[in-house]
Design an enzyme around this catalytic site. Structure first.
Site, PDB file in Angstrom:
ATOM      1  N   LYS A   2       0.861  -1.186   0.000  1.00  0.00           N
ATOM      2  CA  LYS A   2       0.000   0.000   0.000  1.00  0.00           C
ATOM      3  C   LYS A   2       0.894   1.231   0.000  1.00  0.00           C
ATOM      4  O   LYS A   2       1.710   1.414   0.897  1.00  0.00           O
ATOM      5  CB  LYS A   2      -0.892  -0.001   1.262  1.00  0.00           C
ATOM      6  CG  LYS A   2      -1.573   1.355   1.548  1.00  0.00           C
ATOM      7  CD  LYS A   2      -2.480   1.307   2.786  1.00  0.00           C
ATOM      8  CE  LYS A   2      -2.974   2.709   3.174  1.00  0.00           C
ATOM      9  NZ  LYS A   2      -3.871   2.717   4.345  1.00  0.00           N
ATOM     10  N   ASP A  28      -2.587  10.397   3.372  1.00  0.00           N
ATOM     11  CA  ASP A  28      -3.963   9.968   3.600  1.00  0.00           C
ATOM     12  C   ASP A  28      -4.715  11.009   4.420  1.00  0.00           C
ATOM     13  O   ASP A  28      -4.643  11.031   5.644  1.00  0.00           O
ATOM     14  CB  ASP A  28      -3.959   8.608   4.330  1.00  0.00           C
ATOM     15  CG  ASP A  28      -5.363   8.072   4.560  1.00  0.00           C
ATOM     16  OD1 ASP A  28      -6.319   8.629   3.980  1.00  0.00           O
ATOM     17  OD2 ASP A  28      -5.507   7.079   5.313  1.00  0.00           O
ATOM     18  N   LYS A  58     -10.167  13.102   7.692  1.00  0.00           N
ATOM     19  CA  LYS A  58      -9.669  12.819   9.044  1.00  0.00           C
ATOM     20  C   LYS A  58      -9.635  14.117   9.853  1.00  0.00           C
ATOM     21  O   LYS A  58      -9.468  15.194   9.280  1.00  0.00           O
ATOM     22  CB  LYS A  58      -8.226  12.296   8.963  1.00  0.00           C
ATOM     23  CG  LYS A  58      -8.070  10.872   8.469  1.00  0.00           C
ATOM     24  CD  LYS A  58      -6.595  10.462   8.476  1.00  0.00           C
ATOM     25  CE  LYS A  58      -6.387   9.071   7.924  1.00  0.00           C
ATOM     26  NZ  LYS A  58      -6.984   8.000   8.739  1.00  0.00           N
ATOM     27  N   ASP A 106       1.812   6.738   5.251  1.00  0.00           N
ATOM     28  CA  ASP A 106       0.834   5.735   4.813  1.00  0.00           C
ATOM     29  C   ASP A 106       1.297   4.977   3.555  1.00  0.00           C
ATOM     30  O   ASP A 106       0.538   4.216   2.977  1.00  0.00           O
ATOM     31  CB  ASP A 106      -0.537   6.403   4.599  1.00  0.00           C
ATOM     32  CG  ASP A 106      -1.694   5.473   4.912  1.00  0.00           C
ATOM     33  OD1 ASP A 106      -1.480   4.469   5.614  1.00  0.00           O
ATOM     34  OD2 ASP A 106      -2.807   5.750   4.425  1.00  0.00           O
ATOM     35  N   ASP A 143     -11.920   6.971   3.757  1.00  0.00           N
ATOM     36  CA  ASP A 143     -10.688   6.824   4.532  1.00  0.00           C
ATOM     37  C   ASP A 143     -10.209   5.370   4.557  1.00  0.00           C
ATOM     38  O   ASP A 143      -9.088   5.088   4.974  1.00  0.00           O
ATOM     39  CB  ASP A 143     -10.924   7.347   5.959  1.00  0.00           C
ATOM     40  CG  ASP A 143      -9.637   7.608   6.713  1.00  0.00           C
ATOM     41  OD1 ASP A 143      -8.557   7.559   6.082  1.00  0.00           O
ATOM     42  OD2 ASP A 143      -9.717   7.859   7.932  1.00  0.00           O
ATOM     43  N   GLU A 147      -9.091   3.713   2.231  1.00  0.00           N
ATOM     44  CA  GLU A 147      -8.594   3.753   0.855  1.00  0.00           C
ATOM     45  C   GLU A 147      -7.546   2.693   0.557  1.00  0.00           C
ATOM     46  O   GLU A 147      -7.397   2.271  -0.585  1.00  0.00           O
ATOM     47  CB  GLU A 147      -8.023   5.151   0.555  1.00  0.00           C
ATOM     48  CG  GLU A 147      -6.597   5.412   1.048  1.00  0.00           C
ATOM     49  CD  GLU A 147      -6.420   5.302   2.554  1.00  0.00           C
ATOM     50  OE1 GLU A 147      -7.408   5.518   3.272  1.00  0.00           O
ATOM     51  OE2 GLU A 147      -5.313   4.995   3.014  1.00  0.00           O
ATOM     52  N   ARG A 150      -7.393  -0.442   1.295  1.00  0.00           N
ATOM     53  CA  ARG A 150      -7.952  -1.702   0.806  1.00  0.00           C
ATOM     54  C   ARG A 150      -8.467  -1.568  -0.629  1.00  0.00           C
ATOM     55  O   ARG A 150      -8.473  -2.545  -1.370  1.00  0.00           O
ATOM     56  CB  ARG A 150      -9.036  -2.203   1.769  1.00  0.00           C
ATOM     57  CG  ARG A 150     -10.200  -1.266   1.961  1.00  0.00           C
ATOM     58  CD  ARG A 150     -11.096  -1.678   3.120  1.00  0.00           C
ATOM     59  NE  ARG A 150     -10.486  -1.378   4.412  1.00  0.00           N
ATOM     60  CZ  ARG A 150     -11.040  -1.668   5.586  1.00  0.00           C
ATOM     61  NH1 ARG A 150     -12.215  -2.287   5.635  1.00  0.00           N
ATOM     62  NH2 ARG A 150     -10.444  -1.368   6.711  1.00  0.00           N
TER      63      ARG A 150
HETATM   64  N1  BES Z   1      -3.989   4.856   6.971  1.00  0.00           N
HETATM   65  C1  BES Z   1      -5.073   4.534   7.813  1.00  0.00           C
HETATM   66  C2  BES Z   1      -4.702   3.534   8.900  1.00  0.00           C
HETATM   67  C3  BES Z   1      -3.710   3.996   9.939  1.00  0.00           C
HETATM   68  C4  BES Z   1      -4.160   4.524  11.123  1.00  0.00           C
HETATM   69  C5  BES Z   1      -2.368   3.837   9.725  1.00  0.00           C
HETATM   70  C6  BES Z   1      -3.252   4.920  12.084  1.00  0.00           C
HETATM   71  C7  BES Z   1      -1.452   4.237  10.695  1.00  0.00           C
HETATM   72  C8  BES Z   1      -1.891   4.766  11.871  1.00  0.00           C
HETATM   73  C9  BES Z   1      -6.210   3.923   6.995  1.00  0.00           C
HETATM   74  O1  BES Z   1      -6.295   4.295   5.661  1.00  0.00           O
HETATM   75  C10 BES Z   1      -7.481   4.338   7.638  1.00  0.00           C
HETATM   76  O2  BES Z   1      -7.738   5.507   7.675  1.00  0.00           O
HETATM   77  N2  BES Z   1      -8.219   3.365   8.130  1.00  0.00           N
HETATM   78  C11 BES Z   1      -9.468   3.599   8.771  1.00  0.00           C
HETATM   79  C12 BES Z   1     -10.432   2.595   8.192  1.00  0.00           C
HETATM   80  C13 BES Z   1     -11.875   2.867   8.525  1.00  0.00           C
HETATM   81  C14 BES Z   1     -12.338   4.118   7.857  1.00  0.00           C
HETATM   82  C15 BES Z   1     -12.710   1.680   8.063  1.00  0.00           C
HETATM   83  C16 BES Z   1      -9.258   3.402  10.265  1.00  0.00           C
HETATM   84  O3  BES Z   1      -8.353   2.629  10.639  1.00  0.00           O
HETATM   85  O4  BES Z   1      -9.964   3.987  11.062  1.00  0.00           O
HETATM   86 ZN    ZN Z   2      -4.493   4.895   4.817  1.00  0.00          ZN
HETATM   87 ZN    ZN Z   3      -7.415   6.098   5.389  1.00  0.00          ZN
END
Ligand code: BES
Ligand code: ZN
Ligand code: ZN
Length: 485
Positions: A250, A255, A262, A273, A332, A334, A336
């Site tokens: 990824k 992000d 966010k 990210d 968010d 993204e 996946r």
């Molecule tokens: N890049 C984030 C995950 C992340 C969070 C990485 C903290 C490093 C530290 C990912 O893209 C994300 O935002 N995930 C969301 C998914 C949700 C919207 C289903 C999350 O983890 O809350």
């Molecule tokens: Zn992310």
């Molecule tokens: Zn994200």
């Protein structure tokens, strides 16, 4: 860049500013092993006593800096604790060597001799000798020593350690680079440059090529940014190799969350990210420089997740590279979306195994913290990754795919829902793994590595500085070694 060399003979004769020796744990004073006997003699046989006076009884984590006695050519002697002689493993040596080297920042050269495997000592020393240059116009602070001599190591040991550490360092530096300087087109160009230097073939797909190839996930995520998405494919094909492994990553260069924006606090961390993409490239380059006998394809999806008039939105239905439709619930999630395409593409090559690496979910950090990555996928593969991680001093833990969570990812209108219905957070990290599994054929050996926490150390320890860790580069190299022949 620190030069890593091998040293021979007694370390007491090393012409270095700092000599590092290891001591084992004892009751009231440390136990001086054979590799430090010459240094002990220079202290008149009083090294253990001297260290005990500074409360260093040889426990792991102990580090004492002493002025060198007159008959040593060095200026300083550092003594690091290795713990009980019977319990010393490779990771103990790596951490001891790495912390000694970190303590020697600002010194010109270091010689090190620890009792035990010199490859582990060399690897820890090389990993510790890293600093991100940063962008200060003055006062950048002390940097790592210019050279490190590892006593007891062969030239080949030192070279192997240096290659591994370079792969890790390349990964960390990309992760540290701010998002304005590393957007998908620039990151793709950097990856091409690194690949060319290692003699690896590279192919870059731009938005037009992604469109022609049906990469709906990458295009959706990258569509909000003025710097369009890229997919990079590296092919390392050594002569005579039989097995083929795909490493997928990824690579979200920033992000913001997109339309599902966010909150500002902590958003700056999202420059990291792309740590999964950086790690798979770092591992592929290291594999090529080590000359491993396994075919490696490295596939990374690079995109910047931005909110804009051309951004994808919750409720969109997107068709991935393998033809499956995805109902978007939160922009968010993204990573996946991008990996859906990357994994679909990976499967087309019918490799012997696929490992994907991603800072995928905040749930990973909640569940396992910063030192243990989450593993999902086929049991044989998650176990294999966990074993490889353990051997190199990284750590991963296999997670289950419970049926109630699988059911949460059904969509009423598409083949799969991007997020759990109602955005439920039950088993949050596992939801990501379940979603990805829809893009991996059932018979393909596969493991997903969620490094959301372990990508960044949060604090310095052992050979790891505060900040990006380069995890799981060394686990991936160890995995690839298992496919040689
Ligand atoms: N890049 C984030 C995950 C992340 C969070 C990485 C903290 C490093 C530290 C990912 O893209 C994300 O935002 N995930 C969301 C998914 C949700 C919207 C289903 C999350 O983890 O809350
Ligand atoms: Zn992310
Ligand atoms: Zn994200």
């Amino acid at each position: 860049m620190t030069e890593l060399v091998h040293g021979s003979g007694d370390i007491a004769g090393a012409r270095a500013e700092v000599i590092v020796v290891g001591v084992h744990a004892g009751d009231e004073a440390p136990v001086v092993p054979g590799s430090a006997a010459g240094v002990d003699a220079a202290f008149g046989g009083r090294l253990a006593e001297t260290l005990a006076a500074f409360d260093n009884t040889g426990k792991t984590g102990a580090l004492t800096r002493l002025p060198a006695p007159a008959d040593l050519p060095a200026k300083l002697v550092y003594a690091v604790g290795l713990g009980g002689a019977a319990e010393v493993d490779d990771e103990t040596l790596r951490r001891a060597a790495g912390s000694a080297v970190r303590a020697a920042f600002g010194r010109e050269n270091v010689a090190i001799a620890l009792e035990g495997d010199p490859v582990a000592t060399a690897t820890g020393a090389a990993l510790g000798a890293y600093k991100f240059d940063g962008f200060k116009t003055e006062g950048g602070g002390d940097g790592p020593p210019e050279s490190i001599a590892v006593y007891g190591a062969t030239e080949a040991d030192a070279e192997r350690a240096a290659i591994l550490a370079e792969g890790v360092a390349m990964t960390k530096s990309w992760v540290s680079t701010p998002a304005n300087l590393l957007r998908p087109p620039t990151f793709a160009a950097e990856i091409e440059r690194a690949a060319a230097e290692a003699g690896i073939e590279a192919e870059v797909l731009d938005p037009e090529a992604l469109s022609a190839g049906g990469y709906g996930g990458i295009l959706a995520v990258g569509g909000g940014s003025a710097a369009g998405p890229r997919m990079v494919r590296l092919s390392y094909r050594p002569e005579g190799a039989a097995k083929h492994v795909v490493l997928a990553g990824k690579g979200i260069t920033f992000d913001t969350g997109g339309i599902s924006l966010k909150p500002p606090a902590g958003m700056w961390d999202m420059k990291s990210d792309m740590a999964g993409a950086a790690a798979v490239v770092g591992a592929t380059v290291a594999a090529a420089k080590l000359g491993l006998g396994v075919n490696v394809t490295c596939l990374v999806g690079l995109a910047e997740n931005m909110p804009s008039g051309s951004a994808y939105r919750p409720s969109d239905v997107i068709t991935a590279r393998n033809g499956k439709t995805i109902e978007v619930l939160n922009t968010d999630a993204e990573g996946r979306m991008v990996l859906a395409d990357v994994l679909s593409r990976a499967a087309e090559d019918e490799p012997d195994a696929v490992y994907d690496v991603a800072t995928l979910t905040g749930g990973q950090v909640i569940a396992l913290g910063r030192r243990t990555f989450g593993l999902m996928g086929r049991e044989a593969e998650t176990e294999r990754v966990a074993r490889a991680a353990e051997a190199v001093g990284e750590s991963g833990w296999p997670m289950p795919f419970p049926e109630d969570l699988v059911a949460l990812m059904d969509s009423p209108i598409a083949d799969v829902s991007q997020c759990a219905s109602g955005l439920k957070r039950d088993g949050h990290m596992i939801q990501g793994g379940i979603f990805l599994s829809k893009f991996v054929p059932d018979d393909l050996p596969w493991a997903h590595i969620d490094i959301a926490g372990p990508a960044d150390s949060g604090e310095a320890y052992g050979y790891t500085a505060k900040g990006p860790t380069g995890v799981p580069v060394r686990t991936l190299v160890a995995l690839l070694e298992g496919f040689e022949g």
